[in-house]
Design a protein around this motif. Structure first.
Motif, PDB file in Angstrom:
ATOM      1  N   GLN A   1       0.770  -1.161   0.070  1.00 48.74           N
ATOM      2  CA  GLN A   1       0.042   0.055   0.157  1.00 48.74           C
ATOM      3  C   GLN A   1       1.059   1.163   0.296  1.00 48.74           C
ATOM      4  O   GLN A   1       0.513   2.322  -0.761  1.00 48.74           O
ATOM      5  CB  GLN A   1      -1.042   0.035   1.191  1.00 48.74           C
ATOM      6  N   PHE A   2       2.045   1.250   0.580  1.00 50.78           N
ATOM      7  CA  PHE A   2       2.944   2.362   0.558  1.00 50.78           C
ATOM      8  C   PHE A   2       3.340   2.581  -1.072  1.00 50.78           C
ATOM      9  O   PHE A   2       3.272   3.880  -1.459  1.00 50.78           O
ATOM     10  CB  PHE A   2       4.189   1.977   1.325  1.00 50.78           C
ATOM     11  N   VAL A   3       3.529   1.694  -1.605  1.00 51.99           N
ATOM     12  CA  VAL A   3       3.839   1.699  -3.182  1.00 51.99           C
ATOM     13  C   VAL A   3       2.463   2.275  -3.979  1.00 51.99           C
ATOM     14  O   VAL A   3       2.392   3.300  -4.581  1.00 51.99           O
ATOM     15  CB  VAL A   3       4.397   0.442  -3.776  1.00 51.99           C
ATOM     16  N   ALA A   4       1.456   1.853  -3.785  1.00 54.87           N
ATOM     17  CA  ALA A   4       0.204   2.296  -4.256  1.00 54.87           C
ATOM     18  C   ALA A   4      -0.181   3.669  -3.979  1.00 54.87           C
ATOM     19  O   ALA A   4      -0.493   4.091  -4.789  1.00 54.87           O
ATOM     20  CB  ALA A   4      -0.987   1.073  -3.770  1.00 54.87           C
ATOM     21  N   LEU A   5       0.280   4.029  -2.684  1.00 53.06           N
ATOM     22  CA  LEU A   5      -0.335   5.447  -2.311  1.00 53.06           C
ATOM     23  C   LEU A   5       0.723   6.312  -2.767  1.00 53.06           C
ATOM     24  O   LEU A   5       0.123   7.437  -3.279  1.00 53.06           O
ATOM     25  CB  LEU A   5      -0.232   5.333  -0.779  1.00 53.06           C
ATOM     26  N   SER A   6       1.722   5.840  -2.959  1.00 50.85           N
ATOM     27  CA  SER A   6       2.703   6.827  -3.672  1.00 50.85           C
ATOM     28  C   SER A   6       2.430   7.246  -5.196  1.00 50.85           C
ATOM     29  O   SER A   6       2.364   8.305  -5.733  1.00 50.85           O
ATOM     30  CB  SER A   6       4.165   6.430  -3.751  1.00 50.85           C
ATOM     31  N   GLY A   7       2.048   5.915  -5.917  1.00 52.27           N
ATOM     32  CA  GLY A   7       1.578   6.414  -7.119  1.00 52.27           C
ATOM     33  C   GLY A   7       0.027   7.036  -7.302  1.00 52.27           C
ATOM     34  O   GLY A   7       0.046   7.970  -8.070  1.00 52.27           O
TER      35      GLY A   7
ATOM     36  N   ALA B   1      11.983   4.304  -6.977  1.00 49.13           N
ATOM     37  CA  ALA B   1      12.308   2.858  -7.033  1.00 49.13           C
ATOM     38  C   ALA B   1      13.362   2.344  -5.672  1.00 49.13           C
ATOM     39  O   ALA B   1      12.973   1.428  -5.033  1.00 49.13           O
ATOM     40  CB  ALA B   1      13.153   2.556  -7.978  1.00 49.13           C
ATOM     41  N   ALA B   2      14.218   3.369  -5.377  1.00 45.67           N
ATOM     42  CA  ALA B   2      15.021   3.220  -3.972  1.00 45.67           C
ATOM     43  C   ALA B   2      14.146   3.187  -2.873  1.00 45.67           C
ATOM     44  O   ALA B   2      14.363   2.170  -1.955  1.00 45.67           O
ATOM     45  CB  ALA B   2      16.023   3.990  -4.043  1.00 45.67           C
ATOM     46  N   ALA B   3      13.172   3.770  -2.957  1.00 48.11           N
ATOM     47  CA  ALA B   3      12.223   3.890  -1.711  1.00 48.11           C
ATOM     48  C   ALA B   3      11.592   2.730  -1.542  1.00 48.11           C
ATOM     49  O   ALA B   3      11.286   2.307  -0.410  1.00 48.11           O
ATOM     50  CB  ALA B   3      11.362   5.107  -1.735  1.00 48.11           C
ATOM     51  N   VAL B   4      10.948   2.237  -2.764  1.00 47.12           N
ATOM     52  CA  VAL B   4      10.227   1.043  -2.593  1.00 47.12           C
ATOM     53  C   VAL B   4      10.895  -0.124  -2.424  1.00 47.12           C
ATOM     54  O   VAL B   4      10.644  -1.139  -1.417  1.00 47.12           O
ATOM     55  CB  VAL B   4       9.592   0.624  -4.097  1.00 47.12           C
ATOM     56  N   VAL B   5      12.128  -0.125  -2.785  1.00 45.31           N
ATOM     57  CA  VAL B   5      12.980  -1.336  -2.319  1.00 45.31           C
ATOM     58  C   VAL B   5      13.407  -1.379  -0.864  1.00 45.31           C
ATOM     59  O   VAL B   5      13.149  -2.344  -0.207  1.00 45.31           O
ATOM     60  CB  VAL B   5      14.629  -1.557  -3.127  1.00 45.31           C
ATOM     61  N   VAL B   6      13.766   0.196  -0.199  1.00 47.49           N
ATOM     62  CA  VAL B   6      13.970  -0.025   1.228  1.00 47.49           C
ATOM     63  C   VAL B   6      12.747  -0.351   2.016  1.00 47.49           C
ATOM     64  O   VAL B   6      12.879  -1.050   2.975  1.00 47.49           O
ATOM     65  CB  VAL B   6      14.437   1.339   1.436  1.00 47.49           C
ATOM     66  N   ILE B   7      11.260   0.104   1.437  1.00 53.72           N
ATOM     67  CA  ILE B   7      10.186  -0.221   2.154  1.00 53.72           C
ATOM     68  C   ILE B   7       9.990  -1.760   2.254  1.00 53.72           C
ATOM     69  O   ILE B   7       9.628  -2.182   3.103  1.00 53.72           O
ATOM     70  CB  ILE B   7       8.934   0.594   1.564  1.00 53.72           C
TER      71      ILE B   7
END
Length: 312
Positions: free
Chosen positions: A245-251, A289-295
């Motif tokens: 959901q973090f990724v989905a919310l960012s988009g 992408a870096a933030a998504v990988v870290v999350i």
């Protein structure tokens, strides 16, 4: 745990490198010529060639890629083709706005979604069916449509919250929060539904296991069974959903930022795309992408801490 964490970090590095390389190649292989767009329709071939040389587009792709990778490894994401501003500076100015909206949305989604999921799993009957039906409806509503509805109802008609704009947290915490209420509501609604459904599913699965029946037979209180044992074991899939959901919310925040005129990273990205500002778009995508990988890495480590079987 340390070995598991080290292994996950080693997996993440080549993944991030591969994503960054793919993004670079795709953006630099676009069919439309950025130099032609910048020069205008009436520009001469000589003027277009001069712009291409100035932007470095006349050099081989592999050479530009090697130079870009070397610069990124030193923390240099380049400069904007539009105004000469550092790409990193533009991201630093806009990312905290989007991040504050996303974090608030996730907090709201967890605070509402988890109790709804637990309530649906433990009550059953009409309560369960009603809550499940509400989550289905909420998931079907596009966030941009909901954002427009919130603007019309609570921003323009009732005037309870500002319809558009943004105020920095340091300038006025109260105004900052009031300006984010409607955007957060628009962004968080779908996540509330997703987390609620995942929590309900995980709780139902755990409440039907032998250890729960043993605890009940031993006289352990129902509240303790639900919240101290079943919910703890149900946390692993919920945490995984949290990361997704973090990724989905960012988009999803990109369109919402447009509706509410929030000058965040999403609006910055759309502006750069409209201008054909490749360094800015590339820098934003790579850092995202870096933030998504870290999350995802953080979620994996939290899952391993909660459930030791994940480390195997």
């Amino acid at each position: 745990m340390i070995r598991y964490a080290a292994r996950r970090v080693l997996y993440s590095v080549p993944m991030l490198f591969g994503i960054a390389s793919l993004v670079f190649v795709l953006l630099n292989a676009l069919p439309n010529d950025i130099a032609e767009r910048r020069a205008g329709d009436e520009a001469s071939p000589e003027a277009i060639a001069a712009i291409r040389a100035d932007l470095g587009l006349d050099r081989p792709l592999l050479e530009r890629y090697a130079e870009w990778v070397g610069a990124v490894l030193t923390g240099d994401l380049g400069v904007s083709w539009h105004n000469g501003q550092s790409v990193l500076t533009g991201i630093v100015q806009t990312a905290p706005i989007t991040l504050s909206m996303v974090v608030l949305s996730l907090v709201v989604a967890l605070a509402i979604g988890v109790p709804i999921g637990v309530l649906a799993a433990t009550r059953g009957g009409l309560v369960d069916r009603g809550l499940v039906g509400a989550t289905v409806v909420a998931m079907a509503v596009p966030n941009f449509w909901l954002a427009l509805l919130l603007v019309l109802l609570f921003g323009l008609s009732l005037g309870w919250f500002p319809a558009t704009g943004y105020v920095d947290l340091a300038a006025s915490p109260g105004q900052w929060l009031s300006h984010l209420v409607l955007p957060v509501a628009a962004v968080a609604t779908v996540s509330i539904s997703v987390i609620a459904r995942q929590t309900r599913s995980a709780m139902l699965e755990n409440l039907d296991r032998d250890y729960v029946r043993t605890l009940r037979a031993a006289g352990v209180g129902e509240r303790s069974v639900v919240y101290r044992h079943a919910l703890k074991n149900a946390a692993t899939p919920v945490l995984t959903t949290f990361g997704i959901q973090f990724v989905a919310l960012s988009g999803g925040s990109i369109i919402v930022e447009q509706v509410f005129a929030v000058p965040g990273l999403g609006q910055h990205t759309l502006t750069a795309l409209a201008r054909g500002d490749v360094p800015v778009v590339l820098g934003i995508l790579v850092l995202t992408a870096a933030a998504v990988v870290v999350i995802n890495l953080a979620v994996d480590l939290m899952n391993a801490a909660v459930n030791p079987r994940v480390r195997l």
